[in-house]
Enzyme design. Structure first.
Site, PDB file in Angstrom:
ATOM      1  N   GLU A 147      -5.663 -14.773 -27.605  1.00 52.45           N
ATOM      2  CA  GLU A 147      -4.402 -14.044 -27.806  1.00 52.45           C
ATOM      3  C   GLU A 147      -4.640 -12.537 -27.913  1.00 52.45           C
ATOM      4  O   GLU A 147      -4.395 -11.921 -28.963  1.00 52.45           O
ATOM      5  CB  GLU A 147      -3.687 -14.557 -29.055  1.00 52.45           C
ATOM      6  CG  GLU A 147      -3.173 -15.965 -28.920  1.00 52.45           C
ATOM      7  CD  GLU A 147      -2.329 -16.402 -30.120  1.00 52.45           C
ATOM      8  OE1 GLU A 147      -2.454 -15.798 -31.192  1.00 52.45           O
ATOM      9  OE2 GLU A 147      -1.549 -17.347 -29.965  1.00 52.45           O
TER      10      GLU A 147
ATOM     11  N   GLU B  33      -1.641 -23.632 -26.746  1.00 53.72           N
ATOM     12  CA  GLU B  33      -1.511 -23.838 -28.198  1.00 53.72           C
ATOM     13  C   GLU B  33      -0.044 -23.961 -28.567  1.00 53.72           C
ATOM     14  O   GLU B  33       0.787 -23.207 -28.056  1.00 53.72           O
ATOM     15  CB  GLU B  33      -2.006 -22.619 -28.983  1.00 53.72           C
ATOM     16  CG  GLU B  33      -3.467 -22.444 -29.149  1.00 53.72           C
ATOM     17  CD  GLU B  33      -3.759 -21.229 -30.043  1.00 53.72           C
ATOM     18  OE1 GLU B  33      -2.953 -20.907 -30.948  1.00 53.72           O
ATOM     19  OE2 GLU B  33      -4.787 -20.605 -29.807  1.00 53.72           O
TER      20      GLU B  33
HETATM   21  C1  GAL Z   1      -2.333 -18.628 -32.933  1.00 52.77           C
HETATM   22  C2  GAL Z   1      -3.834 -18.449 -32.898  1.00 52.77           C
HETATM   23  C3  GAL Z   1      -4.546 -19.624 -33.530  1.00 52.77           C
HETATM   24  C4  GAL Z   1      -3.908 -20.004 -34.832  1.00 52.77           C
HETATM   25  C5  GAL Z   1      -2.447 -20.263 -34.611  1.00 52.77           C
HETATM   26  C6  GAL Z   1      -1.709 -20.681 -35.860  1.00 52.77           C
HETATM   27  O1  GAL Z   1      -1.658 -17.426 -32.794  1.00 52.77           O
HETATM   28  O2  GAL Z   1      -4.287 -18.299 -31.596  1.00 52.77           O
HETATM   29  O3  GAL Z   1      -5.904 -19.299 -33.721  1.00 52.77           O
HETATM   30  O4  GAL Z   1      -4.083 -18.972 -35.744  1.00 52.77           O
HETATM   31  O5  GAL Z   1      -1.850 -19.081 -34.139  1.00 52.77           O
HETATM   32  O6  GAL Z   1      -0.327 -20.872 -35.584  1.00 52.77           O
END
Ligand code: GAL
Length: 687
Positions: free
Chosen positions: A170, A330
């Protein structure tokens, strides 16, 4: 080692993997998530493997935040534990999306090189102790990152488990812009590349204003904190956002090129945050440099239309992938930990969320994370294996989802067809966010969301495209809040309309050029002729003020003193600052039509305008549906799949013929989809 900010984007190496947006594996929709075994004792790893297999996970993202474990002190690499993890996953047939682990440097790095810490625009150092605390221009960071990536590529580049490289994490999420002296040097180089010389910079930044003229490039700084209520030069701010995005991209390319050299057969990704809540990088520029497009999407639990937002995010990601394959990298299996209140997802929501992404083109659904942490700042973030263990609803839903996604493998590589395009532009977004504008209420993604929502309600698919993209395959092009419009972008829209298309443009579009200089002669300068209108003055509304249109539509935020020249008024204001003036106009131009919406219409008003445009263009939905029941169609060759997601609390009946891959039932003429449930109909004789 490349000096910060000195490489041009054009120097980056092309890849033979690039531009073919295909599934990671034909015939498979991937299912997986971030897997962080370094947080756990080894006894747990065996159980992890057993459970991942039970849930039919196919992809694990490994090592994203493990730099400190992989290189506990400078130059001492400890990679054996990672080899054990990869071997274990491979033995279960689970592929690996292997991180380069550079998302967060270990404490030793910034302790040794304190100048590698980022500095905010107020001159405050951002310290380590959380994550991503490094300056993207830092030479020390770059040198150590490259060395680590080389080690990983040499050791694991040919490991049979590795299906994908995952660079960083990210980009821009926590440190999007650094304002330190190293970045100042990089910014000056970047400006000279762009404008050739100081005169060019002075002209573009219009430095005659407020005595800002530069006599030497060395005087130029990042837009740091200025005296109260005196705004930094807007073009300087805009260029700094462009520079910051390019600097992060540069950093990505540095690692990307190491991997290309040492591990040329493994495709490369980085997880974007392609959503309306994130604009720290210009993904249209980035996307040309990745092999596999992937994004993260997180629900905003307080937003009742969060699922529509998720659809827009997916459409944007599909747009970035040029309509081809992409991965949801994710999302949260259930609750997140970073909103003020973090409810769990309701029963069925995980399945709906996953199928929604697939419905809109994803060939993989991955979550953060496989096993919920017991420690650290994210211990209240859900994982597929929750704190409660496997005797839990979330785990049962996970196992069921694994089996459903395995059944959906046949859709991988098929495409979503759309007749509507929505222009999405980071430059326009950044410019729109600049200070000292006519109204703070004009927010870039707002109209994009509203227009997309209205079509989502009708089951009409929308492709999200950059300005300047070829538009001739579409019937409708939506142009929300394109405040900054280049001549090329304006010409592409004009040509599209002249050739028979319908463009719908919303207020505060076409106002400035690429340097944020107003286009003179009346608003909206870039689109005045195309729209057949002329606006002498904006008439933004005060907070809590609203206006009425002659069809009963309520609007707020914005109106303008608009006169039609060759256009016709479709709607007019009945009250407010400009009663009787047009609020919506229609202009026949060439073989097509250009529509303009000069105010922020309410949901019904927006739907009514689009209904007319849809009727005039003959654009059709994937299936006849009702608001809240999402429908899309994916096609490949002669085959097609109709996806139906019932986000409402009532059962829905939708026309369909074929076999529902979710229930196994046959649909003849129609299918009943229960409240909250989904169907994926492998179609026979569509419609
Ligand atoms: C994302 C990040 C992850 C984790 C997740 C939690 O932004 O890439 O590592 O922190 O959020 O929601």
């Amino acid at each position: 080692m490349t000096a910060p900010g000195t490489r041009g984007l054009l120097d980056s190496q092309p890849s033979n993997l690039l531009s073919v947006r295909r599934p990671l594996r034909d015939g498979h929709v991937e299912f997986g998530g971030d897997y962080n075994p370094e947080q756990w004792p080894r006894e747990v790893w065996d159980e992890d493997l057993r459970l991942m297999t039970e849930a039919r996970l196919t992809l694990a993202t490994v090592g994203v935040f493990s730099w400190a474990q992989l290189e506990p002190e400078p130059g001492r690499y400890e990679l054996d534990w990672l080899a054990t993890v990869l071997d274990g996953l491979h033995a279960q047939g689970i592929g690996v999306d292997l991180a380069t682990a550079t998302a967060s440097p270990p404490p030793w790095l910034t302790h040794r090189y304190p100048e590698a810490l980022p500095v905010d625009h107020e001159g405050r150092t951002r310290w380590p102790g959380a994550r991503q605390a490094y300056c993207p221009s830092s030479e020390a960071w770059r040198m150590h990152a490259v060395a680590l990536v080389e080690q990983l590529a040499v050791r694991f580049g040919a490991h049979p488990a590795v299906r994908l490289w995952h660079i960083g994490n990210e980009y821009g999420c926590h440190t999007s812009r650094c304002y330190c002296d190293t970045c100042a040097v990089g910014f000056r180089r970047w400006l000279l590349r762009k404008y050739s010389d100081l005169d060019g910079i002075n002209r573009a930044w219009a430095t005659a204003f407020w005595s800002q003229g530069y006599s030497d490039v060395g005087e130029i700084l990042p837009p740091r904190l200025t005296p109260d209520d005196a705004w930094s030069n807007p073009t300087q701010q805009l260029d700094y956002r462009r520079f910051a995005s390019d600097t992060l991209l540069d950093e990505f390319l540095l690692e990307r090129d190491v991997l290309r050299r040492l591990s040329p057969d493994i495709p490369i990704t980085t997880n974007f945050m392609a959503m309306t809540r994130f604009n720290q990088v210009d993904y249209w520029r980035w996307v040309k440099e990745v092999d596999v497009v992937s994004t993260d999407y997180y629900p905003e639990f307080a937003d009742p239309f969060n699922h529509v937002e998720a659809a827009l995010s997916a459409d944007l990601t599909r747009g970035l992938a040029g309509g081809g394959s992409w991965l949801l990298m994710e999302t949260s299996p259930s609750a997140v930990n970073w909103q003020p209140r973090n409810p769990a997802k309701k029963p069925g929501a995980l399945q709906r969320d996953a199928v929604q992404q697939v419905a809109r083109g994803a060939d993989g659904f991955n979550v953060f994370q496989v096993r919920a942490s017991l420690v650290g700042a994210e211990k209240y973030h859900s994982g597929l294996i929750p704190h409660a263990g496997t005797d839990s609803r979330l785990w049962r839903e996970t196992v069921a989802l694994g089996s459903l996604l395995a059944r959906l493998g046949e859709v991988a590589g098929s495409r979503v067809a759309a007749e509507v395009a929505l222009l999405w532009d980071y430059d326009a977004w950044w410019a729109c966010e600049l200070d000292s504008h006519p109204s703070v209420d004009v927010v870039y993604p707002d109209r994009a969301r509203a227009l997309h929502h209205a079509l989502w309600d009708r089951g009409i698919s929308v492709d999200v495209v950059p300005p300047g993209a070829p538009l001739h395959d579409y019937r409708i092009v939506l142009v929300p809040t394109l405040y900054l419009a280049t001549d090329e972008a304006a010409a592409a829209i004009r040509d599209f309309v002249a050739g028979g298309g319908h463009a719908l443009i919303t207020y505060f579009s076409g106002i400035v050029d690429e340097h944020d200089h107003v286009r003179p002669g009346g608003y909206p300068g870039a689109f005045r002729d195309l729209l057949g209108i002329r606006v002498e003055e904006f008439a933004p509304l005060l907070a809590d003020q609203s206006v009425k249109l002659d069809d009963g539509t309520v609007a707020d935020i914005w109106t303008e003193d608009l006169r039609v020249e060759s256009a016709e008024a479709v709607r007019t204001y009945v009250d407010g600052p400009v009663p009787g003036r047009p609020a919506v106009t229609r202009h026949a131009y060439g073989d097509g039509v250009a529509w303009y919406v000069a105010t922020r219409t309410d949901r019904q008003g927006t739907a009514a305008i689009l209904e007319r445009v849809v009727a005039e263009t003959g654009v059709r939905p994937a299936a006849l549906t009702t608001p809240g029941v999402e429908v899309t169609r994916r096609r490949r060759d002669e085959r097609s799949w109709l996806f139906i997601l019932n986000h409402t609390e009532a059962d829905a009946v939708i026309p369909a013929n074929g076999v529902d891959l979710v229930s196994g039932d046959e649909a003849v003429g129609e299918i009943r989809v229960r409240a909250g449930e989904v169907a994926v109909v492998r179609e026979t004789g569509e419609e």
